[in-house]
Design an enzyme around this catalytic site. Sequence first.
Site, PDB file in Angstrom:
ATOM      1  CG  ASN A   7      -1.996   0.959   1.217  1.00 34.09           C
ATOM      2  OD1 ASN A   7      -1.963   1.896   0.414  1.00 34.09           O
ATOM      3  ND2 ASN A   7      -2.965   0.781   2.091  1.00 34.09           N
ATOM      4  NE  ARG A  66      -6.316   1.514  -0.567  1.00 32.41           N
ATOM      5  CZ  ARG A  66      -6.621   2.214   0.481  1.00 32.41           C
ATOM      6  NH1 ARG A  66      -5.731   2.412   1.416  1.00 32.41           N
ATOM      7  NH2 ARG A  66      -7.819   2.716   0.614  1.00 32.41           N
ATOM      8  CG  HIS A 152     -12.788   4.401   2.315  1.00 33.60           C
ATOM      9  ND1 HIS A 152     -13.491   5.422   2.889  1.00 33.60           N
ATOM     10  CD2 HIS A 152     -11.486   4.732   2.455  1.00 33.60           C
ATOM     11  CE1 HIS A 152     -12.664   6.340   3.354  1.00 33.60           C
ATOM     12  NE2 HIS A 152     -11.426   5.939   3.096  1.00 33.60           N
ATOM     13  NE  ARG A 204     -10.074  13.557   1.893  1.00 29.95           N
ATOM     14  CZ  ARG A 204     -10.012  12.245   1.703  1.00 29.95           C
ATOM     15  NH1 ARG A 204     -10.955  11.617   1.037  1.00 29.95           N
ATOM     16  NH2 ARG A 204      -9.009  11.549   2.195  1.00 29.95           N
ATOM     17  CD  GLU A 341      -8.302  -0.583   3.820  1.00 30.17           C
ATOM     18  OE1 GLU A 341      -7.592  -0.129   4.736  1.00 30.17           O
ATOM     19  OE2 GLU A 341      -8.751   0.119   2.909  1.00 30.17           O
TER      20      GLU A 341
END
Length: 358
Positions: A7, A66, A152, A204, A341
């Site tokens: 990742n 990823r 996600h 954000r 993940e």
Amino acid sequence: MNILVLNVGSSSVKYSVFKDEKEILEGLVDKIGEKTGEFKDHESVIEHIEKELVSKNISIDVIGHRVVHGGKEKESKVVDNEFLKEIEKYSDLAPLHNPHEINGIKISKKLGALQVAVFDTAFHSTIPSKASTYALPNSLCKKYGIKRYGFHGISHSYIASVTEGKVISCHLGSGSSVCAIINGKSVDTSMGFTPAEGLVMGTRAGSIDPGIIPFLIEKEEYSWQQIEHVLNEESGLKGLSGKNDLRELLTDDSKEGKLAVDIFVYSIVKHIGSYAAAMNGVDEIVFTAGIGENSSEIRKRVCNSLSYLGVIVDDERNTEGDMLISSDNSKVKVKVIKTNEELMIAKEVKKAVTKSHI
Ligand code: AMP
């Protein structure tokens, strides 16, 4: 089959090795290129991982990467030069993520193993058109591939693999999104064309009136890079209170700090409500990622606003780290599930390799 899961971020590389579905090694390198960091660039990190593998006598058959934006790709795929060019095109759509991940693929070639790209967007390819289409001119959407891609997806797909029925998965971390899942398939999600839409996040803004953007561009004479920076890096909890780490905010007694947490919780409650409505009910609500897994306070505050759905949280279960935190008489099961993940990427790699008959 030994699978190296990578990742690759702008200043970090998270890595793990799976022997089939069992994790046999994990590591994290951060502060890459920073004064206080150990590594000057990503190439030297890959060399470090290579040395660690040799020293531990671990050989690698496949590398799973990823990749945040997979554009139209519906599943994980083995990466050859042609496919790499194809995914490079998606960098425009996720400029903060994809270029680093693509660089990761390029520099990992020296490890001499087959490489597979696993996309965060792929899980959401099952979202029906009525939920993935923006009401913009059709011609523009077609020309530029504008639609709800969702993100996600690797995390939400892990949650989908361990839950049943109509599920609302709340991935609450520094970036946050909510996903509506029916029988293991994503049917809607709060992030959209980019990871900027949806919930209020650490830095954000999440969903805002689109009219604010041209207004600010005119009044502040912002370039598009500047407005993008404001929306992605200077807004959210940070913009509201000056702090983007929820741990700090939960102990902050200032008016701004309290309001920031109220707004964050309210945005989660609204999204859960809209997905319960969209699915005509919900069987399970799941909290995951940094905030979802660790903050009993946020879970409690969200669930306290869901009594109309028959949600009842058991305070003891919620604070003591149980997986099931709803009470036995709750109409909806509420769970805390640690996302995985890396395992999902390893499983996807195996599927992609089997499919390509390599
Ligand atoms: P992630 O992006 O999934 O690694 O989540 C990172 C975020 O989780 C951090 O920014 C923190 O705000 C939040 N976090 C981690 N632990 C806690 C905690 N115990 N309470 C509240 N927030 C937490």
